[in-house]
Each structure stands twice: as structure tokens, then as C-alpha cells.
Write an enzyme that holds these catalytic residues in place. Structure first.
Site, PDB file in Angstrom:
ATOM      1  CB  CYS A  89      -0.877   0.017   1.498  1.00 13.92           C
ATOM      2  SG  CYS A  89      -2.105  -1.519   1.322  1.00 13.92           S
ATOM      3  CG  HIS A 127      -2.534   3.647   2.304  1.00 20.41           C
ATOM      4  ND1 HIS A 127      -3.135   2.862   1.157  1.00 20.41           N
ATOM      5  CD2 HIS A 127      -2.955   2.219   3.283  1.00 20.41           C
ATOM      6  CE1 HIS A 127      -3.726   2.141   1.217  1.00 20.41           C
ATOM      7  NE2 HIS A 127      -3.707   1.796   2.656  1.00 20.41           N
ATOM      8  CG  ASN A 162      -6.653  -0.324   1.628  1.00 27.85           C
ATOM      9  OD1 ASN A 162      -5.990  -0.160   1.232  1.00 27.85           O
ATOM     10  ND2 ASN A 162      -6.372  -0.846   2.655  1.00 27.85           N
TER      11      ASN A 162
HETATM   12  O1  UT7 Z   1      -3.729  -0.820   4.104  1.00 26.32           O
HETATM   13  C1  UT7 Z   1      -2.982  -1.473   4.871  1.00 26.32           C
HETATM   14  C2  UT7 Z   1      -3.386  -2.420   5.224  1.00 26.32           C
HETATM   15  N1  UT7 Z   1      -4.703  -2.198   6.542  1.00 26.32           N
HETATM   16  C3  UT7 Z   1      -4.607  -1.393   7.610  1.00 26.32           C
HETATM   17  O2  UT7 Z   1      -4.551  -0.422   7.057  1.00 26.32           O
HETATM   18  C4  UT7 Z   1      -6.136  -1.845   8.704  1.00 26.32           C
HETATM   19  C5  UT7 Z   1      -5.816  -1.730   9.666  1.00 26.32           C
HETATM   20  N2  UT7 Z   1      -6.807  -2.185  10.261  1.00 26.32           N
HETATM   21  C6  UT7 Z   1      -7.665  -2.385  10.976  1.00 26.32           C
HETATM   22  O3  UT7 Z   1      -8.450  -1.300   9.640  1.00 26.32           O
HETATM   23  C7  UT7 Z   1      -8.389  -2.726  11.742  1.00 26.32           C
HETATM   24  O4  UT7 Z   1      -8.211  -3.551  12.527  1.00 26.32           O
HETATM   25  C8  UT7 Z   1      -9.326  -3.835  11.027  1.00 26.32           C
HETATM   26  C9  UT7 Z   1     -10.746  -2.673  10.668  1.00 26.32           C
HETATM   27  C10 UT7 Z   1      -9.281  -4.714  10.276  1.00 26.32           C
HETATM   28  C11 UT7 Z   1     -10.671  -4.020  12.818  1.00 26.32           C
HETATM   29  O5  UT7 Z   1     -11.168  -3.289  13.815  1.00 26.32           O
HETATM   30  P1  UT7 Z   1     -11.202  -4.222  14.785  1.00 26.32           P
HETATM   31  O6  UT7 Z   1     -11.607  -2.889  15.512  1.00 26.32           O
HETATM   32  O7  UT7 Z   1      -9.243  -3.941  14.821  1.00 26.32           O
HETATM   33  O8  UT7 Z   1     -11.820  -5.443  15.214  1.00 26.32           O
HETATM   34  P2  UT7 Z   1     -10.916  -6.830  15.932  1.00 26.32           P
HETATM   35  O9  UT7 Z   1     -10.249  -7.515  14.671  1.00 26.32           O
HETATM   36  O10 UT7 Z   1     -10.808  -6.549  16.811  1.00 26.32           O
HETATM   37  O11 UT7 Z   1     -11.527  -7.428  15.724  1.00 26.32           O
HETATM   38  C12 UT7 Z   1     -13.139  -7.550  16.687  1.00 26.32           C
HETATM   39  C13 UT7 Z   1     -14.009  -8.166  16.673  1.00 26.32           C
HETATM   40  C14 UT7 Z   1     -13.802  -9.795  16.126  1.00 26.32           C
HETATM   41  O12 UT7 Z   1     -15.055 -10.652  16.968  1.00 26.32           O
HETATM   42  P3  UT7 Z   1     -14.900 -10.218  18.705  1.00 26.32           P
HETATM   43  O13 UT7 Z   1     -13.367 -11.671  18.596  1.00 26.32           O
HETATM   44  O14 UT7 Z   1     -14.408  -9.553  19.325  1.00 26.32           O
HETATM   45  O15 UT7 Z   1     -15.766 -11.360  19.012  1.00 26.32           O
HETATM   46  C15 UT7 Z   1     -13.933  -9.944  15.611  1.00 26.32           C
HETATM   47  O16 UT7 Z   1     -14.072 -11.112  14.597  1.00 26.32           O
HETATM   48  O17 UT7 Z   1     -15.634  -7.838  15.430  1.00 26.32           O
HETATM   49  C16 UT7 Z   1     -14.887  -8.590  14.420  1.00 26.32           C
HETATM   50  N3  UT7 Z   1     -14.562  -9.013  13.276  1.00 26.32           N
HETATM   51  C17 UT7 Z   1     -15.815  -8.845  12.456  1.00 26.32           C
HETATM   52  N4  UT7 Z   1     -16.928  -8.298  12.937  1.00 26.32           N
HETATM   53  C18 UT7 Z   1     -18.209  -8.466  11.545  1.00 26.32           C
HETATM   54  C19 UT7 Z   1     -14.045  -8.895  12.562  1.00 26.32           C
HETATM   55  N5  UT7 Z   1     -14.750  -8.746  11.293  1.00 26.32           N
HETATM   56  C20 UT7 Z   1     -15.635  -8.142  11.444  1.00 26.32           C
HETATM   57  C21 UT7 Z   1     -16.536  -7.985  10.144  1.00 26.32           C
HETATM   58  N6  UT7 Z   1     -17.593  -7.724  10.696  1.00 26.32           N
HETATM   59  N7  UT7 Z   1     -15.575  -8.095   9.055  1.00 26.32           N
END
Ligand code: UT7
Length: 320
Positions: A111, A247, A277
Site C-alpha cells: 500500500c 493512504h 482500500n
Molecule cells: O492498507 C493497509 C492495510 N490494512 C489496514 O490498514 C488495516 C488496519 N486495521 C484496521 O483497519 C482494523 O484493525 C480492522 C478494520 C481491520 C478491524 O477493526 P478492529 O476494531 O481492530 O476489530 P478487531 O479485529 O479487533 O475485531 C473485533 C471483533 C472480533 O470479534 P470478537 O473476537 O471480539 O468476538 C472480530 O471477529 O469484530 C469481529 N469482526 C467482524 N465482525 C463483523 C472482524 N471482522 C468483522 C466483520 N464483520 N467484517
């Protein structure tokens, strides 16, 4: 001598996919995706691959710049999703647009690719090696996405953006690039496993996998740091910057960077809501939207900053 952007172009994927559409294939919801990322829709490509989207964005950028393809002497294409190991996507674009006099090669920095490619172009222009360079960020991420993994599949879109740069006396350019290979594992996609007749393994292709929280923390720390570094190298104050074009990975990351820099969020344009993204393409697609909407005025100082797999991160300061 520095580089000046003379024209911009973009080409997103052809099919609009909403959060509701994704809720039909994985357990997710519009509410979760939008509140965590700021994304509502993304465009996925069903026909054109990386090089075709890149070629279309390039045609539009050349038209916008009023420059013919034969006048280009270099094509740099940042991508993580080339269709072939070789020829490079840049060489494919060269053929498609008829840039018969250009050298062409790809840059791989995930990215951060467009920011790295732009700095490479500016260095070549400053050294006098080349006069007119086409810089492209293009990715077809939907083909390396695991569509059963809700943690990643809701984030990405396909698309390409391009700028035409020309050498110009005077002007302003500062850039920083960083990498930390030790943290590579937090965001990976296997290209091809080591299978051959000796190992007995069949070649395997991988999908994107990510530790989202690690990437989030890394971005919120490193992006403001490298922006500060560029400003201090250039001896320019934050008040002089018209826009920070970051980005587009997550609206919350951009808001956190704005807070850390103590700069108003209005200086951070965003289009992640519509495109998601698109990796190396997010910055040139956004730049093209701003250019065509007349939001950029000559001599505006802008900073572009990217981060992503590698890990890699960097920032560029330019005068429009
Ligand atoms: O281009 C560069 C690459 N990428 C990035 O910059 C991404 C950087 N990171 C992020 O943007 C965030 O970390 C995410 C958007 C990917 C995730 O958000 P988060 O607030 O960090 O969520 P998390 O991974 O801590 O997940 C929280 C909960 C989990 O459930 P439990 O374990 O708390 O029950 C996940 O399983 O949300 C769940 N979850 C979802 N639920 C519904 C993860 N993805 C999803 C989804 N829909 N799509």
C-alpha cells in the site's frame, strides 16, 4: 530540478459492491464495516486486470496532462497484484498505451507503493536521467482476497490511479521512505510456494492475511512520524500544508493521524467511503478526484503518505 505533476487519471473496478452485498457472503453487517472503517462501498473488477485498469488510468492522466504516450521516457507501476511474474505490469501498460520510447518497471511496496514510486520518479527527474515519467498505483486485490475471511474481505477494492510527472526547474520536493522487514508477517500474501520436482510440493497460491490491530497501531504511530520528518527536512510548518492525502485504509486511522499532528480533519480529504482500500491506488485515485473537482491550486503544498505490507511507510511533500 524537481518533478511537477502535470496530469492525473483513475480507473476503478467496474462493479459496485455494497456492504449489504458482502453481508450475503460472510457474517458481517453494514453497521460493523462502516463504524470500524468508514467504508460503505467498493468497486471490484470483473473484466480488467491490474494492467488494463492501469492503462486506462494512464490514458486519462496523459490526456489531462496534454502529453502524448511517445513523449514518456519512464513508466513506474506500483502494484502487489501483477498478472505475470514477467513481463511486468509496467511493460504491459507500455504496450497498451503505445509508450514506445519509455523504459518500464514495477515497484513492490504494497500500500506504500505509490508513495515509493513517486519518490523514485522525483529522484530520477532531479538527477536529469528522465524528463517525463508516468507513475501508476494499481491493484486488483479482489483476486488475492479470501472471500470467506470477514476480517479482510470487507476492506478492499480494485482500481488504478496515475500521474504524469515532468521535470521542472525550482519547485519543492522532499520525501522519506522506511521499511521494517521484521514485521512483515502482520500483513502477508503468499505469491507462490517453493514447490518443484525436488520438494515434491505442488505450487500454492496464497490469499491476503492480516493482523488488523497491529497494522492499525503501526500506521497511527509511523504516519505522523514520517510526516513530521518530511516537514522538518523541508523546514516547512504544518500551517503551510494545504492537504494531507493519506493512504485510504481506514477512516479511523486518518482521524487518529489528524489528531496526532494537531491538524484539522478538513485538511485530510477522504474517499474511502466509496472505494474502500485499493492499496497502491488509493492516493492517485483521490488525487485525481481532487484535481478534477478543482480543489488543487498551483503552488499548493501537499503531503502524500502511505503505509502497508513489508512493513513499509513513507511520505512525500510536493508543490502542486
Ligand atoms: O492498507 C493497509 C492495510 N490494512 C489496514 O490498514 C488495516 C488496519 N486495521 C484496521 O483497519 C482494523 O484493525 C480492522 C478494520 C481491520 C478491524 O477493526 P478492529 O476494531 O481492530 O476489530 P478487531 O479485529 O479487533 O475485531 C473485533 C471483533 C472480533 O470479534 P470478537 O473476537 O471480539 O468476538 C472480530 O471477529 O469484530 C469481529 N469482526 C467482524 N465482525 C463483523 C472482524 N471482522 C468483522 C466483520 N464483520 N467484517
Amino acid at each position: 530540478m524537481t518533478g511537477k505533476i502535470k496530469g492525473t487519471g483513475a480507473c476503478p473496478g467496474d462493479r459496485l459492491v455494497t456492504n449489504e452485498d458482502l453481508a450475503e457472503i460472510v457474517e458481517t453487517s453494514d453497521e460493523w464495516i462502516y463504524s470500524r472503517t468508514g467504508i460503505k462501498t467498493r468497486y471490484l473488477s470483473t473484466g480488467r486486470g491490474t494492467s488494463e485498469m492501469a492503462a486506462e488510468a494512464s490514458r486519462r492522466a496523459l490526456e489531462n496532462a496534454g502529453i502524448h504516450p511517445e513523449e514518456l521516457d519512464l513508466i513506474l507501476l506500483a502494484t502487489s497484484t501483477p498478472e505475470y511474474c514477467f513481463p511486468s505490469s509496467a511493460c504491459q501498460v507500455q504496450e497498451k498505451i503505445g509508450a514506445v520510447n519509455a523504459a518500464a518497471f514495477d515497484i513492490s511496496a504494497a500500500c506504500s507503493g505509490f508513495v515509493f514510486a513517486l519518490q523514485t520518479a522525483c529522484s530520477f527527474l532531479a538527477s536529469g536521467s528522465f524528463q517525463r515519467i508516468l507513475v501508476i498505483g494499481a491493484d486488483d486485490l479482489s483476486k488475492i482476497t479470501d472471500w470467506s475471511d470477514r476480517k479482510t474481505c470487507v476492506l478492499f477494492g480494485d482500481g488504478a490511479g496515475a500521474v504524469v510527472m515532468e521535470a521542472e526547474e525550482g519547485g519543492l520536493f522532499r520525501g522519506v521512505m522506511h521499511s521494517d522487514g521484521r514485521k512483515g508477517r502482520v500483513l502477508t500474501c503468499l505469491s507462490r510456494s517453493e514447490g518443484n520436482f525436488l520438494t515434491g510440493k505442488k505450487p500454492e497460491y496464497g490469499f491476503t492475511s492480516m493482523d488488523g490491530q497491529e497494522v492499525f497501531k503501526f500506521a497511527v504511530k509511523k504516519v505522523p512520524e514520517c510526516i513530521d520528518q518530511v516537514l522538518s527536512d523541508a523546514e516547512i510548518s504544518k500551517e503551510e500544508i494545504r492537504y494531507y492525502i493519506l493512504h485510504q485504509a481506514n477512516e479511523r486511522i486518518i482521524e487518529a493521524v489528524s489528531k496526532r499532528l494537531k491538524e484539522p480533519i478538513e485538511k485530510f480529504p477522504m474517499n474511502i467511503r466509496e472505494y474502500g482500500n485499493t492499496s497502491a491506488a488509493t492516493i492517485p485515485i483521490l488525487l485525481d478526484e481532487m484535481n478534477r473537482a478543482g480543489k488543487l491550486t498551483r503552488r499548493d503544498k501537499i503531503i502524500m503518505a502511505g503505509f502497508g505490507g513489508g512493513l513499509t511507510w513513507g511520505a512525500v511533500l510536493l508543490e502542486w
